[in-house]
Every structure is written in C-alpha cells, then in structure tokens.
Write a protein that holds these residues in place. Sequence first.
Motif, short mmCIF file in Angstrom:
data_model
loop_
_atom_site.label_atom_id
_atom_site.label_comp_id
_atom_site.label_asym_id
_atom_site.label_seq_id
_atom_site.Cartn_x
_atom_site.Cartn_y
_atom_site.Cartn_z
N ASN A 1 19.55 69.02 43.17
CA ASN A 1 20.51 68.31 42.31
C ASN A 1 20.71 66.86 42.73
O ASN A 1 20.74 65.96 41.86
CB ASN A 1 21.85 69.04 42.27
CG ASN A 1 21.80 70.31 41.42
OD1 ASN A 1 20.83 70.53 40.69
ND2 ASN A 1 22.82 71.14 41.52
N PRO A 2 20.86 66.57 44.03
CA PRO A 2 20.94 65.16 44.42
C PRO A 2 19.73 64.34 43.99
O PRO A 2 19.87 63.20 43.55
CB PRO A 2 21.05 65.23 45.95
CG PRO A 2 21.70 66.54 46.21
CD PRO A 2 21.14 67.47 45.17
N ALA A 3 18.54 64.93 44.08
CA ALA A 3 17.33 64.22 43.63
C ALA A 3 17.40 63.91 42.15
O ALA A 3 17.03 62.82 41.70
CB ALA A 3 16.09 65.04 43.96
N LYS B 1 11.07 64.07 44.87
CA LYS B 1 11.82 64.74 45.94
C LYS B 1 12.59 65.93 45.38
O LYS B 1 12.64 66.16 44.19
CB LYS B 1 12.77 63.76 46.62
CG LYS B 1 12.07 62.55 47.24
CD LYS B 1 13.06 61.66 47.97
CE LYS B 1 12.41 60.36 48.43
NZ LYS B 1 11.33 60.59 49.41
N GLY B 2 13.17 66.70 46.32
CA GLY B 2 14.00 67.82 45.91
C GLY B 2 13.25 69.09 45.60
O GLY B 2 13.82 70.04 45.08
N ALA C 1 19.82 75.09 48.55
CA ALA C 1 18.76 74.10 48.37
C ALA C 1 18.99 73.26 47.12
O ALA C 1 18.72 72.06 47.10
CB ALA C 1 17.41 74.81 48.30
N GLU C 2 19.52 73.90 46.09
CA GLU C 2 19.79 73.18 44.85
C GLU C 2 20.87 72.12 45.05
O GLU C 2 20.71 70.98 44.62
CB GLU C 2 20.22 74.19 43.77
CG GLU C 2 20.47 73.57 42.41
CD GLU C 2 20.87 74.63 41.39
OE1 GLU C 2 22.06 75.03 41.40
OE2 GLU C 2 20.01 75.06 40.61
N LYS C 3 21.95 72.50 45.73
CA LYS C 3 23.09 71.60 45.87
C LYS C 3 22.91 70.56 46.97
O LYS C 3 23.58 69.52 46.95
CB LYS C 3 24.37 72.41 46.10
CG LYS C 3 24.71 73.28 44.90
CD LYS C 3 25.97 74.07 45.10
CE LYS C 3 26.17 75.07 43.96
NZ LYS C 3 26.27 74.43 42.64
N MET C 4 22.00 70.82 47.89
CA MET C 4 21.81 69.88 49.00
C MET C 4 20.51 69.09 48.88
O MET C 4 20.25 68.21 49.71
CB MET C 4 21.86 70.62 50.33
CG MET C 4 23.19 71.30 50.60
SD MET C 4 23.36 72.00 52.26
CE MET C 4 23.72 70.53 53.22
N SER C 5 19.69 69.38 47.84
CA SER C 5 18.44 68.65 47.69
C SER C 5 18.04 68.42 46.24
O SER C 5 17.91 67.29 45.79
CB SER C 5 17.31 69.39 48.42
OG SER C 5 16.11 68.67 48.35
N HIS D 1 10.40 83.58 60.14
CA HIS D 1 11.85 83.84 60.20
C HIS D 1 12.69 82.64 59.75
O HIS D 1 13.92 82.69 59.82
CB HIS D 1 12.29 84.27 61.61
CG HIS D 1 11.60 85.48 62.14
ND1 HIS D 1 11.57 86.68 61.47
CD2 HIS D 1 10.89 85.66 63.28
CE1 HIS D 1 10.89 87.56 62.17
NE2 HIS D 1 10.45 86.98 63.27
N CYS D 2 12.04 81.56 59.32
CA CYS D 2 12.77 80.36 58.92
C CYS D 2 12.66 80.10 57.42
O CYS D 2 11.69 80.50 56.77
CB CYS D 2 12.25 79.13 59.66
SG CYS D 2 12.53 79.17 61.44
N TYR D 3 13.65 79.40 56.88
CA TYR D 3 13.58 78.91 55.51
C TYR D 3 12.90 77.55 55.51
O TYR D 3 13.19 76.69 56.35
CB TYR D 3 14.98 78.77 54.90
CG TYR D 3 15.67 80.09 54.65
CD1 TYR D 3 15.21 80.95 53.66
CD2 TYR D 3 16.77 80.47 55.41
CE1 TYR D 3 15.85 82.17 53.42
CE2 TYR D 3 17.41 81.69 55.18
CZ TYR D 3 16.94 82.53 54.19
OH TYR D 3 17.55 83.72 53.97
N VAL D 4 11.98 77.37 54.56
CA VAL D 4 11.33 76.08 54.36
C VAL D 4 11.94 75.49 53.09
O VAL D 4 11.68 75.96 51.98
CB VAL D 4 9.81 76.23 54.25
CG1 VAL D 4 9.15 74.87 54.06
CG2 VAL D 4 9.24 76.92 55.49
N LEU D 5 12.76 74.48 53.26
CA LEU D 5 13.56 73.91 52.17
C LEU D 5 13.08 72.51 51.82
O LEU D 5 12.57 71.79 52.69
CB LEU D 5 15.03 73.82 52.59
CG LEU D 5 15.69 75.07 53.15
CD1 LEU D 5 17.08 74.73 53.69
CD2 LEU D 5 15.79 76.15 52.09
N PRO D 6 13.25 72.09 50.57
CA PRO D 6 13.03 70.67 50.28
C PRO D 6 13.99 69.84 51.12
O PRO D 6 15.15 70.23 51.32
CB PRO D 6 13.33 70.56 48.78
CG PRO D 6 14.12 71.77 48.43
CD PRO D 6 13.72 72.85 49.39
N GLY D 7 13.53 68.72 51.64
CA GLY D 7 14.35 67.89 52.51
C GLY D 7 15.72 67.63 51.92
O GLY D 7 15.84 67.28 50.74
#
Length: 426
Positions: free
Chosen positions: A357-359, A367-368, A351-355, A49-55
Amino acid sequence: MTILIQNGHVVDPLTGKDGISDVYIEEDKICKVAEHIDRQADRVIDAKHCYVLPGLIDLHVHFRDPGLEYKETLETGGRAAVKGGVTTVCAMPNTKPVTDDKEKVLRVHERAKEESLTHVIQLGAVTKGQEGKELADIRGMAEAGCHAVSEDGKSVMNASLYRQGMKTAKECKISVFAHCEDQTMVEGGVMNADENAERLELRGITNAVEDVIVARDILLAKETGVRLHLCHCSTADSVKLLRMAKEEGLPVTGEVCPHHFILSSDDIREDDGNYKMNPPLRSRADVEALKQGLKDGVMDVIATDHAPHAGEEKDKSMKDAAFGIVGLETSAALTYTSLVKTGVLTVMDMAEKMSYNPAKILGLEDKGSISEGKTADITIFDPRRTYKIDKNTFVSKGKNTPFDGYEVTGETVYTLVDGRVVYERR
C-alpha cells in the motif's frame, strides 16, 4: 551480482503468492520466483522458517538532516531503517532549514544515494519555512521527486492557503500528507485528556484536536481532488471519518503507528518524557478502533513517525520533553507481535500495509512486490525468536522509546536494497 534466496515463505500482496518459494536476483532486479530454482548464484541465502517480504516502506520518518544531525543523520537513520527491514522511507521536511524548495529536495536525494543504506524520498513542505503564510515551491519539489508535500509537525491552519497548496499538488500529480492538529485547541497539552492526565497533573489534548482537522482536510480533498494521506491517526473518530470518505470514493488513505495501536494512556504510569508523542497515546477504546480499522482495511498503512531526539531532550517531565519516539528498528516486530500473532492481521496484511500500500500511495510501481521484474528490495523476517526490546542495541542516534524492555516475537534477519545485502543479523 546474483543472489538466490532459498526455502523462504514468500508473501506477495500483488500476486497473492503465499508459500514456500525460491527467489533469484540478478543485479538490482528480481528475475524469477518459483518453488525450486536450479541456478548458480554468487550468494545463496537460506530463508528456511522465515518470511520473504517485499521491502518495507515507511511513509513517515524524521531523519533530522540537514540541520539537526545531533538527533539523526541520513547515515544513522538509514542504518536504523535497514536493521528494521525498511528499504524506502519518506523523510519529513521539518528539517533546519525547512525543506521547502527544489534545490533542498535534490540535495537530500543526492546525498542519500551516497550516505544512506535505504532509499530516501525527501518530502517537501506545503508552506515556506512551515510558517503557514506563503506556499512553498511545490512545483519545483515535485520535479525533484518529492512524491508528496507535508507540513508534518503541524497543520496549515489557513484553510484557504492549504486549499491552494492542495490544488497545486493535484496539478503536479503528487499527494498531500496531513498532520491533523488544530493548534488553537492544543492549549499546552502534553498527553491525552483523561483521568491519567489528571492523575499525573499534566495538561491534556482532546481527541477533537485531531478530529476537527481530519474532517476539514477530507472536505478540502473532496473539493480539490488531491490524493490525501492522513498521518499517524490516533482516534476512533479519525477511523470513522476515513471510513466515510472511502465509502464516498474519495482518494484518501490513512496510517497508524505501532505505538498508537498497542499502547494507551493507561500505560503511562509516571511522568516519563519517553511517553510524550504527537498525537498522544489515546484511550483503550481508541486503540481498539484503530486495530479494527486496520483489520477492516479502512486504515491502509502502518508507519512509524520515527522521531529521534537526544537523551537530554526526553529524559525529563512530559511538561518539558520534546514530542516523539523512535520506531524504525521495532515496527516490524511490534506489528507481528501485536497484530499478526493475535489474529488481527495476517502476514499478507502486514506486507500489504507496510510495503504494498505505501508503494501504491507513492506511485512506486517497481516496489512493494516480490515478483519478476520488480526492484530487489526485500525483507527476510524470522518469526520465531522472542526477546525484549533493548534501546541500547539501537543503531539510531535516538534511544527514545516507551518500548524498552517490551517483549516481542520476530525480527529482520536480512535486508536487501537494489539487490544488495545491506543488513544481516549477526
């Protein structure tokens, strides 16, 4: 140490994976991502039930360390970061003393490895002491791994000197992170210049204070070729100017903070220092333009501008309060609630905007992404729980937020840094 994350909804902007998968981690690396992994592990995490996102990677925080540790430290800021699912931060250089040479950057990096649960990239100042008179040790700081220079907290008002700094950053293959504010136009303003400022009898800050410097910095980036990142954009014209720059193919990116894509000056009901930030909360039209910019991909990044202050510095009139609010512990929930649940962004966009793209902006190739061979920096985010933000639960030293009591959905339940569980919701 081996960890097996099972049954989670893996979201990876690099590979496009968007579905139920297991993730197997060995030491500090992701070794395998597949629908079913039948391996023994030292620890098994059920991410059903959870999303597994890049840090998550926050390009814009203030850890106040060294010199202002009563507001925040590498240790407390790191704990706040991982509670919010943030595994890497860029710490701004307006410390005391200002981080403006190689030795100061190295010192923070060395201490952070021992004191902080999150990865800390210390950014360097553009000018010595952030005084705007002489360039800082940009080459030395680049060698120390600063990844970018920034005069955050102010703009370099001397355009010629700034251009020299941009040229040096370009030669060193690092970015310039721009705080866009024409200081000659602020004129003592403390909130957006509109009818709400008039109602509260407070001096206003016009949109042009930001927009003039956004335009200038884009033109300087065009001339020098430096990678320019616009911090905490808050106006409709910032979005418009960034769109034009991208259409021209310039290496310019921009970020938006949750407070700027959620709140407007209409939300400031009374003279409350917790609503004082720089740039200020703008009009509802600006908020909608920022959200559209995020949806269109013009705005690349969601960052926090995490700016902790002591209670006595904020619990006063906006005339006298310090600028800034905290954000590390609330950004993921606020983004999910305000943008994903409402259909402005998908979880993949988040995930793109919070991990991811910043990477890319930082050049962090490891990372990312949640894919084989990448560093095991992972955020496990539960989108089910609805609750009210309570500043008294913050682990940051700063409790200064306008979101106290604000209802959100979703929270970080596990954060992994270098393959280690550094935060687990109890």
